[in-house]
Design a protein around this motif. Structure first.
Motif, PDB file in Angstrom:
ATOM      1  N   VAL A   2       3.986  16.868  -8.363  1.00  0.00           N
ATOM      2  CA  VAL A   2       3.365  16.040  -9.410  1.00  0.00           C
ATOM      3  C   VAL A   2       2.571  14.861  -8.866  1.00  0.00           C
ATOM      4  O   VAL A   2       1.716  14.326  -9.567  1.00  0.00           O
ATOM      5  CB  VAL A   2       4.437  15.525 -10.402  1.00  0.00           C
ATOM      6  CG1 VAL A   2       5.110  16.689 -11.100  1.00  0.00           C
ATOM      7  CG2 VAL A   2       5.483  14.660  -9.692  1.00  0.00           C
ATOM      8  N   ASP A   3       2.849  14.440  -7.638  1.00  0.00           N
ATOM      9  CA  ASP A   3       2.198  13.249  -7.095  1.00  0.00           C
ATOM     10  C   ASP A   3       1.010  13.618  -6.216  1.00  0.00           C
ATOM     11  O   ASP A   3       1.036  14.624  -5.505  1.00  0.00           O
ATOM     12  CB  ASP A   3       3.191  12.433  -6.252  1.00  0.00           C
ATOM     13  CG  ASP A   3       4.348  11.898  -7.070  1.00  0.00           C
ATOM     14  OD1 ASP A   3       4.136  11.625  -8.263  1.00  0.00           O
ATOM     15  OD2 ASP A   3       5.452  11.766  -6.521  1.00  0.00           O
ATOM     16  N   ALA A   4      -0.035  12.781  -6.269  1.00  0.00           N
ATOM     17  CA  ALA A   4      -1.152  12.958  -5.340  1.00  0.00           C
ATOM     18  C   ALA A   4      -0.649  12.677  -3.923  1.00  0.00           C
ATOM     19  O   ALA A   4       0.150  11.765  -3.710  1.00  0.00           O
ATOM     20  CB  ALA A   4      -2.285  12.008  -5.700  1.00  0.00           C
ATOM     21  N   PRO A   5      -1.077  13.470  -2.935  1.00  0.00           N
ATOM     22  CA  PRO A   5      -0.579  13.252  -1.574  1.00  0.00           C
ATOM     23  C   PRO A   5      -1.011  11.895  -1.036  1.00  0.00           C
ATOM     24  O   PRO A   5      -2.144  11.453  -1.246  1.00  0.00           O
ATOM     25  CB  PRO A   5      -1.217  14.399  -0.778  1.00  0.00           C
ATOM     26  CG  PRO A   5      -2.405  14.811  -1.572  1.00  0.00           C
ATOM     27  CD  PRO A   5      -2.038  14.582  -3.005  1.00  0.00           C
TER      28      PRO A   5
ATOM     29  N   GLN B 179       0.813  -1.216   0.000  1.00  0.00           N
ATOM     30  CA  GLN B 179       0.000   0.000   0.000  1.00  0.00           C
ATOM     31  C   GLN B 179       0.847   1.268   0.000  1.00  0.00           C
ATOM     32  O   GLN B 179       0.310   2.376   0.087  1.00  0.00           O
ATOM     33  CB  GLN B 179      -0.927   0.004   1.220  1.00  0.00           C
ATOM     34  CG  GLN B 179      -1.879  -1.186   1.266  1.00  0.00           C
ATOM     35  CD  GLN B 179      -2.810  -1.119   2.460  1.00  0.00           C
ATOM     36  OE1 GLN B 179      -3.490  -0.119   2.671  1.00  0.00           O
ATOM     37  NE2 GLN B 179      -2.839  -2.178   3.251  1.00  0.00           N
ATOM     38  N   ALA B 180       2.164   1.107  -0.088  1.00  0.00           N
ATOM     39  CA  ALA B 180       3.056   2.265  -0.036  1.00  0.00           C
ATOM     40  C   ALA B 180       3.030   3.015  -1.355  1.00  0.00           C
ATOM     41  O   ALA B 180       3.002   2.419  -2.432  1.00  0.00           O
ATOM     42  CB  ALA B 180       4.474   1.819   0.282  1.00  0.00           C
ATOM     43  N   ARG B 181       3.054   4.334  -1.253  1.00  0.00           N
ATOM     44  CA  ARG B 181       3.142   5.209  -2.413  1.00  0.00           C
ATOM     45  C   ARG B 181       4.297   6.172  -2.192  1.00  0.00           C
ATOM     46  O   ARG B 181       4.341   6.879  -1.197  1.00  0.00           O
ATOM     47  CB  ARG B 181       1.843   5.992  -2.608  1.00  0.00           C
ATOM     48  CG  ARG B 181       0.658   5.118  -2.993  1.00  0.00           C
ATOM     49  CD  ARG B 181      -0.660   5.846  -2.806  1.00  0.00           C
ATOM     50  NE  ARG B 181      -0.687   7.139  -3.471  1.00  0.00           N
ATOM     51  CZ  ARG B 181      -1.659   8.030  -3.300  1.00  0.00           C
ATOM     52  NH1 ARG B 181      -2.654   7.778  -2.460  1.00  0.00           N
ATOM     53  NH2 ARG B 181      -1.627   9.171  -3.949  1.00  0.00           N
ATOM     54  N   GLY B 182       5.224   6.189  -3.132  1.00  0.00           N
ATOM     55  CA  GLY B 182       6.390   7.042  -2.998  1.00  0.00           C
ATOM     56  C   GLY B 182       7.659   6.232  -2.833  1.00  0.00           C
ATOM     57  O   GLY B 182       7.639   4.995  -2.768  1.00  0.00           O
TER      58      GLY B 182
ATOM     59  N   GLU C 146      -0.720  11.612   5.637  1.00  0.00           N
ATOM     60  CA  GLU C 146      -1.083  12.041   4.288  1.00  0.00           C
ATOM     61  C   GLU C 146      -0.971  13.561   4.172  1.00  0.00           C
ATOM     62  O   GLU C 146      -1.569  14.309   4.940  1.00  0.00           O
ATOM     63  CB  GLU C 146      -2.504  11.593   3.950  1.00  0.00           C
ATOM     64  CG  GLU C 146      -2.916  11.928   2.537  1.00  0.00           C
ATOM     65  CD  GLU C 146      -4.208  11.231   2.122  1.00  0.00           C
ATOM     66  OE1 GLU C 146      -4.846  11.714   1.179  1.00  0.00           O
ATOM     67  OE2 GLU C 146      -4.559  10.206   2.750  1.00  0.00           O
ATOM     68  N   GLY C 147      -0.168  14.011   3.217  1.00  0.00           N
ATOM     69  CA  GLY C 147       0.039  15.434   3.023  1.00  0.00           C
ATOM     70  C   GLY C 147       0.852  16.106   4.108  1.00  0.00           C
ATOM     71  O   GLY C 147       0.964  17.328   4.131  1.00  0.00           O
ATOM     72  N   LEU C 148       1.454  15.313   5.013  1.00  0.00           N
ATOM     73  CA  LEU C 148       2.171  15.889   6.149  1.00  0.00           C
ATOM     74  C   LEU C 148       3.482  16.532   5.739  1.00  0.00           C
ATOM     75  O   LEU C 148       3.839  17.602   6.230  1.00  0.00           O
ATOM     76  CB  LEU C 148       2.423  14.808   7.201  1.00  0.00           C
ATOM     77  CG  LEU C 148       3.224  15.211   8.447  1.00  0.00           C
ATOM     78  CD1 LEU C 148       2.460  16.250   9.252  1.00  0.00           C
ATOM     79  CD2 LEU C 148       3.519  13.972   9.308  1.00  0.00           C
ATOM     80  N   CYS C 149       4.222  15.865   4.845  1.00  0.00           N
ATOM     81  CA  CYS C 149       5.576  16.287   4.517  1.00  0.00           C
ATOM     82  C   CYS C 149       5.670  16.848   3.101  1.00  0.00           C
ATOM     83  O   CYS C 149       5.033  16.336   2.171  1.00  0.00           O
ATOM     84  CB  CYS C 149       6.539  15.109   4.641  1.00  0.00           C
ATOM     85  SG  CYS C 149       6.773  14.537   6.331  1.00  0.00           S
ATOM     86  N   VAL C 150       6.490  17.860   2.964  1.00  0.00           N
ATOM     87  CA  VAL C 150       6.840  18.358   1.635  1.00  0.00           C
ATOM     88  C   VAL C 150       7.874  17.447   1.002  1.00  0.00           C
ATOM     89  O   VAL C 150       7.770  17.079  -0.174  1.00  0.00           O
ATOM     90  CB  VAL C 150       7.384  19.797   1.736  1.00  0.00           C
ATOM     91  CG1 VAL C 150       7.896  20.285   0.384  1.00  0.00           C
ATOM     92  CG2 VAL C 150       6.309  20.737   2.261  1.00  0.00           C
ATOM     93  N   ASP C 151       8.877  17.031   1.788  1.00  0.00           N
ATOM     94  CA  ASP C 151       9.999  16.263   1.253  1.00  0.00           C
ATOM     95  C   ASP C 151      10.567  15.377   2.362  1.00  0.00           C
ATOM     96  O   ASP C 151      11.598  15.682   2.956  1.00  0.00           O
ATOM     97  CB  ASP C 151      11.063  17.224   0.723  1.00  0.00           C
ATOM     98  CG  ASP C 151      12.262  16.514   0.125  1.00  0.00           C
ATOM     99  OD1 ASP C 151      12.063  15.539  -0.608  1.00  0.00           O
ATOM    100  OD2 ASP C 151      13.395  16.939   0.414  1.00  0.00           O
ATOM    101  N   ALA C 152       9.867  14.302   2.656  1.00  0.00           N
ATOM    102  CA  ALA C 152      10.269  13.394   3.732  1.00  0.00           C
ATOM    103  C   ALA C 152      11.631  12.785   3.410  1.00  0.00           C
ATOM    104  O   ALA C 152      11.788  12.081   2.410  1.00  0.00           O
ATOM    105  CB  ALA C 152       9.216  12.305   3.903  1.00  0.00           C
ATOM    106  N   HIS C 153      12.621  13.031   4.276  1.00  0.00           N
ATOM    107  CA  HIS C 153      13.987  12.611   3.961  1.00  0.00           C
ATOM    108  C   HIS C 153      14.526  11.552   4.911  1.00  0.00           C
ATOM    109  O   HIS C 153      15.065  10.541   4.470  1.00  0.00           O
ATOM    110  CB  HIS C 153      14.912  13.831   3.959  1.00  0.00           C
ATOM    111  CG  HIS C 153      16.270  13.555   3.412  1.00  0.00           C
ATOM    112  ND1 HIS C 153      17.386  13.412   4.220  1.00  0.00           N
ATOM    113  CD2 HIS C 153      16.698  13.390   2.135  1.00  0.00           C
ATOM    114  CE1 HIS C 153      18.446  13.166   3.452  1.00  0.00           C
ATOM    115  NE2 HIS C 153      18.056  13.150   2.201  1.00  0.00           N
TER     116      HIS C 153
END
Length: 281
Positions: A51-54, A25-28, A73-80
């Motif tokens: 470009v990606d849906a959150p 179920q992971a996206r990203g 969901e939608g929490l991070c701009v750029d989770a590193h």
């Protein structure tokens, strides 16, 4: 027929399981992994918000790799990067938003340091976070700055050190960071292809080479230091920097890793997009 892979790291042999964990179920992109005190595994996912849906930025697995939950969901701009800290805190480095988020195990944000879209206050594209034995923590501020920041347990900023460059003590992208039991701070100085060791207050102790763009550093309870780099290799160092062993458990390199209490090593790969588990044999 499935082939059983094995590697040797110092005196220990490991089986290699890849991919590991139910991430259907992971996206990203899988960018990092951590494990809390109760054995739950938190997998960090990075998406291109332009470009990606959150979607959820964290997937939670049990110690056997079974899916438990997802959140953020939608929490991070750029989770590193992600790290489990004291009192059940889960810290997320939101790199291009210039902030660190401190969440509970269910993903509720309890506090943060740095303000979204305000570079330099105090972070400028931070890369990683590590907790010290006293509950304080350090942030590798590695893409815009070339600094390590030191905070106390309450989140008060105590000091920072570093500069851009190749001289000892300087950094070209401090990308990974960990803290040993005696308070020494170990930094993966990625673009300088080295690992540097500092006192708790930032005095340089040692520079260790023999790596190609090291991505992450983590230490076990015996202060043995694990370094994953872009050769790709996983190296094991003694606390004084002596090389104890090396192996090649992944195809193209791991961006992050964490050590499980049972001796497993989890490696977060972005290419191919998966977790790899090393288990003692």
């Amino acid at each position: 027929m499935k082939t059983e892979l094995r590697v040797r790291l110092g005196e220990r042999s490991f089986g290699v399981e890849r991919p590991w964990g139910d991430l259907s179920q992971a996206r990203g992109k899988i960018t990092d992994v951590t494990i809390d005190a109760e054995g739950r595994v938190y997998v960090l996912l990075r998406s291109d918000v332009a470009v990606d849906a959150p979607g959820p930025c964290v997937v939670v697995l049990n110690r056997d790799g079974d899916w438990i939950a997802s959140w953020g969901e939608g929490l991070c701009v750029d989770a590193h990067k992600i790290a489990a800290g004291p009192d059940g805190v889960i810290a997320i480095v939101d790199r291009d938003a210039h902030r660190i988020l401190f969440c509970d195990r269910d993903g509720v944000v309890r506090s943060q340091i740095g303000q979204m879209h305000q570079p330099g206050a105090p972070f400028n594209h931070p890369s990683d976070i590590a907790f010290a034995p006293d509950g304080g923590f350090y942030v590798a501020d590695g893409y815009g700055h070339a600094l390590v920041h030191r905070f106390d347990r309450a989140g008060r900023h105590l000091s920072n050190w570093g500069s851009v460059g190749t001289a000892p003590g300087a950094f070209l992208t401090p990308h990974g960071i960990c803290v040993l039991s005696d308070g020494r701070v170990i930094v993966a100085d990625r673009e300088n292809s080295r690992v540097q060791a500092f006192t708790a207050t930032g005095d340089l102790l040692a520079v260790w080479d023999g790596f190609l763009r090291p991505q992450d550093v983590v230490a076990d309870a015996a202060d043995r230091i694990h370094v994953c780099d872009s050769i790709p290799t996983l190296s094991l160092l003694a606390s004084d920097g002596d090389l104890l062993g090396r192996c090649r458990p992944v195809l193209n390199g791991a961006h992050g890793m964490w050590l499980a209490p049972n001796g497993d090593i989890l490696l977060a790969e972005t290419s191919p997009n998966r977790l790899t588990r090393l288990f003692p044999v």
